[in-house]
Design a protein around this motif. Sequence first.
Motif, short mmCIF file in Angstrom:
data_model
loop_
_atom_site.label_atom_id
_atom_site.label_comp_id
_atom_site.label_asym_id
_atom_site.label_seq_id
_atom_site.Cartn_x
_atom_site.Cartn_y
_atom_site.Cartn_z
N LEU A 60 0.82 -1.20 0.00
CA LEU A 60 0.00 0.00 0.00
C LEU A 60 0.86 1.25 0.00
O LEU A 60 1.87 1.31 0.71
N PHE A 61 0.45 2.22 -0.79
CA PHE A 61 1.14 3.50 -0.86
C PHE A 61 0.12 4.62 -0.78
O PHE A 61 -0.98 4.51 -1.33
N SER A 62 0.51 5.70 -0.14
CA SER A 62 -0.31 6.90 -0.23
C SER A 62 -0.12 7.45 -1.64
O SER A 62 0.91 7.17 -2.28
N PRO A 63 -1.06 8.22 -2.17
CA PRO A 63 -0.87 8.79 -3.50
C PRO A 63 0.42 9.60 -3.62
O PRO A 63 1.11 9.53 -4.64
N GLU A 64 0.76 10.32 -2.57
CA GLU A 64 1.98 11.13 -2.60
C GLU A 64 3.23 10.26 -2.66
O GLU A 64 4.17 10.55 -3.40
N SER A 65 3.25 9.18 -1.89
CA SER A 65 4.40 8.28 -1.89
C SER A 65 4.58 7.61 -3.24
O SER A 65 5.70 7.47 -3.73
N TRP A 66 3.48 7.19 -3.86
CA TRP A 66 3.56 6.53 -5.17
C TRP A 66 4.07 7.51 -6.23
O TRP A 66 4.89 7.16 -7.06
N THR A 67 3.61 8.76 -6.17
CA THR A 67 4.07 9.78 -7.11
C THR A 67 5.57 10.01 -6.96
O THR A 67 6.29 10.07 -7.96
N CYS A 68 6.06 10.09 -5.74
CA CYS A 68 7.50 10.26 -5.50
C CYS A 68 8.28 9.06 -6.00
O CYS A 68 9.34 9.20 -6.62
N PHE A 69 7.77 7.86 -5.75
CA PHE A 69 8.45 6.65 -6.20
C PHE A 69 8.56 6.61 -7.72
O PHE A 69 9.64 6.39 -8.27
N THR A 70 7.44 6.82 -8.41
CA THR A 70 7.48 6.75 -9.87
C THR A 70 8.32 7.86 -10.48
O THR A 70 8.99 7.66 -11.49
N ALA A 71 8.32 9.04 -9.86
CA ALA A 71 9.17 10.12 -10.35
C ALA A 71 10.65 9.75 -10.19
O ALA A 71 11.46 10.03 -11.08
N GLY A 72 11.00 9.11 -9.09
CA GLY A 72 12.37 8.68 -8.87
C GLY A 72 12.82 7.61 -9.84
O GLY A 72 13.97 7.59 -10.28
N VAL A 73 11.93 6.72 -10.20
CA VAL A 73 12.25 5.65 -11.14
C VAL A 73 12.51 6.23 -12.54
O VAL A 73 13.36 5.75 -13.27
N ARG A 74 11.78 7.29 -12.89
CA ARG A 74 11.93 7.88 -14.22
C ARG A 74 13.20 8.69 -14.38
O ARG A 74 13.65 8.92 -15.48
N ARG A 75 13.77 9.16 -13.29
CA ARG A 75 14.97 10.00 -13.37
C ARG A 75 16.15 9.22 -13.93
O ARG A 75 16.37 8.07 -13.55
N PRO A 76 16.92 9.86 -14.82
CA PRO A 76 18.11 9.19 -15.37
C PRO A 76 19.20 8.99 -14.33
O PRO A 76 19.29 9.61 -13.37
#
Length: 76
Positions: A60-76
């Motif tokens: 389970l993730f809060s919407p904010e945590s999931w957004t931060c996670f996916t943004a971090g994965v996309r970073r080069p």
Amino acid sequence: MSEIPGHIPAGTDLTGVRWLRSSYSTGANNCVETARPPAGRWAGLLAVRDSKNPAGAALLFSPESWTCFTAGVRRP
């Protein structure tokens, strides 16, 4: 404030939850699926599970945590 659980135990009834598979999935069930439980204890959180084991536990993730996670994965 109540503590947000870190996972939904395997075997928990999530009837009515619509699981979505990543558009990057190869069709070989080697991806993740996400769902937004509409009501109950986990409403407002994002559930994530392994598509190879749909009966297993979900994280389970809060919407904010999931957004931060996916943004971090996309970073080069």
